[in-house]
Design an enzyme around this catalytic site. Structure first.
Site, mmCIF file in Angstrom:
data_model
loop_
_atom_site.group_PDB
_atom_site.id
_atom_site.type_symbol
_atom_site.label_atom_id
_atom_site.label_comp_id
_atom_site.label_asym_id
_atom_site.label_seq_id
_atom_site.Cartn_x
_atom_site.Cartn_y
_atom_site.Cartn_z
ATOM 1 N N GLY A 18 0.804 -1.226 0.000
ATOM 2 C CA GLY A 18 0.000 0.000 0.000
ATOM 3 C C GLY A 18 0.833 1.270 0.000
ATOM 4 O O GLY A 18 0.516 2.226 0.693
ATOM 5 N N LYS A 190 8.295 -10.045 13.620
ATOM 6 C CA LYS A 190 9.665 -10.277 13.160
ATOM 7 C C LYS A 190 10.225 -9.071 12.411
ATOM 8 O O LYS A 190 9.588 -8.554 11.489
ATOM 9 C CB LYS A 190 9.682 -11.504 12.225
ATOM 10 N N GLN A 195 15.078 -5.559 8.257
ATOM 11 C CA GLN A 195 16.523 -5.291 8.336
ATOM 12 C C GLN A 195 17.187 -5.590 6.988
ATOM 13 O O GLN A 195 18.036 -4.839 6.514
ATOM 14 C CB GLN A 195 17.168 -6.175 9.404
ATOM 15 N N CYS A 384 -19.706 3.594 -20.078
ATOM 16 C CA CYS A 384 -18.933 3.328 -21.291
ATOM 17 C C CYS A 384 -19.479 2.097 -22.007
ATOM 18 O O CYS A 384 -20.564 2.158 -22.571
ATOM 19 C CB CYS A 384 -17.452 3.245 -20.978
ATOM 20 N N HIS A 510 -16.395 8.192 -18.224
ATOM 21 C CA HIS A 510 -16.174 7.460 -16.970
ATOM 22 C C HIS A 510 -16.304 8.410 -15.775
ATOM 23 O O HIS A 510 -15.292 8.975 -15.324
ATOM 24 C CB HIS A 510 -14.774 6.846 -16.958
ATOM 25 N N GLU A 512 -16.638 7.739 -12.732
ATOM 26 C CA GLU A 512 -15.956 7.241 -11.527
ATOM 27 C C GLU A 512 -14.563 7.835 -11.365
ATOM 28 O O GLU A 512 -14.028 7.899 -10.261
ATOM 29 C CB GLU A 512 -15.890 5.701 -11.560
HETATM 30 N N1 GLN Z 1 -14.942 -1.157 -25.828
HETATM 31 C C1 GLN Z 1 -15.698 0.048 -25.871
HETATM 32 C C2 GLN Z 1 -15.043 1.105 -26.755
HETATM 33 O O1 GLN Z 1 -13.894 1.006 -27.071
HETATM 34 C C3 GLN Z 1 -15.920 0.592 -24.466
HETATM 35 C C4 GLN Z 1 -14.675 0.983 -23.743
HETATM 36 C C5 GLN Z 1 -14.863 1.181 -22.272
HETATM 37 O O2 GLN Z 1 -15.813 0.664 -21.684
HETATM 38 N N2 GLN Z 1 -13.939 1.879 -21.643
HETATM 39 O O3 GLN Z 1 -15.680 2.055 -27.128
#
Ligand code: GLN
Length: 537
Positions: A18, A190, A195, A384, A510, A512
């Site tokens: 991490g 440990k 080390q 997407c 996207h 997210e």
């Molecule tokens: N495969 C699809 C494209 O190229 C969707 C890509 C994705 O979901 N990032 O448009």
């Protein structure tokens, strides 16, 4: 050299400890004290960027505003710091060599023999310092991927050794993240592996300043003393990093261990008072004390490896905490879904998200899941490829184009409702050639999406080749699927919605990738809010 301070984070004993979360947590605490911070990652592999990697290799590919395809740790940097990163924040061995070889071909080295030291290490250092030299940051934290001792990370480690001399002692420090294993049979923590890994760093000429020790059990004082003695660090620079409930607890754990104070004192900087972390604490409070709970299916093809959908999982956490709603994400392989199984698999779900992806595997399962949620008024969010599948499903089952498809999956279809843009048709290379990075989008009202954003002009990040085929737009709109977000220049359809449905939204981009702890994404918030409302009805 500008006045930025450089902090390097190396890893020892094993990978997956991490480093990205420790770097992000430290960055977060320094930022909470009023300092300007950026974090960058140097990856030892030879791919020029992770864009061509299968998600099974290193998890999802994170995309920045400037269209760089990067390591998923950059997602953590943005989520923890709430500031955007760029191509400059992620450099691989492949990119370093690519740039050096390009210079060599151009004749830039004036006939010299081009070698790892100094040419490769100089190029690495140029990249280490690049963001610091902009003058925009007080701190540049650099995470070195892999483990010390790996053959492939040697040039990076050597460049860190040199960088210390270049910027001077008070401007640079090295944090080594390591593992203190607990042996159940011996009932003992440990220190030996640590080390050894510090010895390996010393062989490379680097004395770490601070040890951050991952451990399942608290480190007693005698273990801390032993680590300090054998690894040649101050006792208060042995920092315990206990396993945490969530990654978002780590800044508070690091605060408790005073990692930020140690860094500031070693770099001779004022502490500027206590870090302002009340908002962060509040977020954790809501995350841990939810008043609601929902079950959401994440239908995708890489579900065995949750890292493949890291940003989506984190976006659910941010938005869920915002609404004090616990989101139970059920990872469902789209390959298990068909006309017979769909009811059994999805009947107990309050909402369904169909994930991004590439290629044919699992596509029909995604389409079947979408038919089910559309017909049964279950809230749906498609991202997407998930949005593209929603368009194909609607074309097949509502418009009656039974062979409708994306040309990615069926180039021969009579009804290419999703197809390639003209400027993508001639591209043969796979690396960096998709529609990538931030594009503006115009949101029309009234729509659920507009209510979520509260704005008609948004900007979101893309990573795809295929697009909604606008020739079919009128037929879709007449039948009830609306284009509620379009690109203001090209008119490409970026968001679809079925207004009659409790929540049916698909985005070509996207969302997210832009969700952070302090700024949960409006579409994830509106999706969860719609589910909560739907459950009450
Ligand atoms: N495969 C699809 C494209 O190229 C969707 C890509 C994705 O979901 N990032 O448009």
């Amino acid at each position: 050299m500008a006045s930025a301070k450089y902090i390097f984070v190396t890893g020892g004993v094993t990978s997956s400890l991490g480093k990205g979360i420790i770097a992000s947590s430290l960055g977060n605490l320094l930022q909470a004290r009023g300092y300007k911070v950026t974090i960058q990652k140097f990856d030892p592999y030879i791919n020029v960027d992770p864009g061509t990697l299968n998600p099974y290799e290193h998890g999802e590919c994170y995309v920045t505003d400037d269209g760089a395809e990067t390591d998923l740790d950059l997602g953590h940097y943005e989520r923890f710091l709430n500031t955007p990163t760029s191509q400059a924040n992620n450099v691989t061995t492949g990119r370093i060599y690519y740039d050096v070889i390009t210079k060599e071909r151009r004749g830039d080295y004036l006939g010299k023999t081009v070698q790892v030291i100094p040419h490769i290490t100089d190029e690495i250092k140029r990249n280490f310092f690049r963001l610091g030299e902009t003058g925009d940051y007080d701190f540049v934290i650099t995470e070195i991927g892999g483990c010390v001792g790996d053959i492939e990370s040697l040039p990076f480690i050597e460049a860190v050794r040199q960088a210390r001399w270049d910027v001077g002692e008070n401007n640079c420090l090295v944090i080594h993240l390591t593992l203190i294993p607990y042996l159940k049979a011996a009932k003992e923590l440990k220190t030996k592996p640590t080390q050894h890994s510090v010895k390996q760093l010393l062989e490379a000429g680097i004395q770490p300043d601070i040890l951050v020790c991952r451990s399942e059990k608290p480190l007693p004082n005698d273990i801390r003393k032993k680590l300090a003695l054998f690894c040649n660090v101050q006792l208060n620079s042995v920092i315990e990093a206990l396993d945490a409930d969530t990654i978002y607890d780590v800044p508070l754990l690091m605060r408790k261990e005073k990692l930020d104070e140690r860094v500031l004192s070693k770099l001779r900087l004022p502490s500027k008072g206590e870090p302002q972390i009340d908002d962060w604490r509040e977020f954790l409070g809501r995350l841990k004390n939810p008043t609601n709970e929902v079950d959401i299916a994440l239908v995708g093809k890489y579900v065995e490896l949750p890292d493949a959908y890291k940003s989506i999982a984190e976006a659910f956490i941010h938005a869920g905490a915002h609404l004090a709603c616990k989101v139970n994400v059920h990872w469902i392989s789209s390959e298990t879904i068909n006309n017979k199984s769909v009811h059994r698999i999805l009947k107990d779900m309050d909402g369904v998200l169909v994930a991004p992806g590439f290629g044919e595997r699992g596509i029909e399962g995604k389409i079947e899941a979408i038919r089910y949620v559309r017909e049964n008024s279950i809230p749906f969010f498609g991202i997407c490829l998930g949005m593209q599948c929603a368009v194909v499903e609607f074309a097949r089952n509502v418009l009656g184009f039974t062979d409708a498809a994306s040309t990615e999956l069926n180039p021969e279809t009579e009804h290419p409702v999703i197809g390639l843009m003209e400027d993508q048709k001639s591209i043969e290379d796979y690396g960096g050639t998709m529609r990538l990075g931030a594009y503006d989008c115009k949101v029309s009202k009234p729509s659920k999406v507009y209510s979520a954003y509260g704005s008609a002009k948004i900007s979101e990040r893309h990573r795809h080749r295929y697009e909604f085929n606008s020739q079919y737009l009128k037929e879709f709109e007449d039948a009830g699927m609306k284009a509620v977000g379009t690109n203001p220049e090209s008119n490409l359809v970026e968001i679809i919605e079925i207004p009659e449905h409790p929540y049916f939204v698909g985005t070509q981009f996207h969302p997210e990738l832009k969700s952070t702890v302090m700024k949960p994404h409006p579409l994830f918030v509106s999706f969860i809010a719609a589910i909560v409302k739907n459950n009450k009805n």
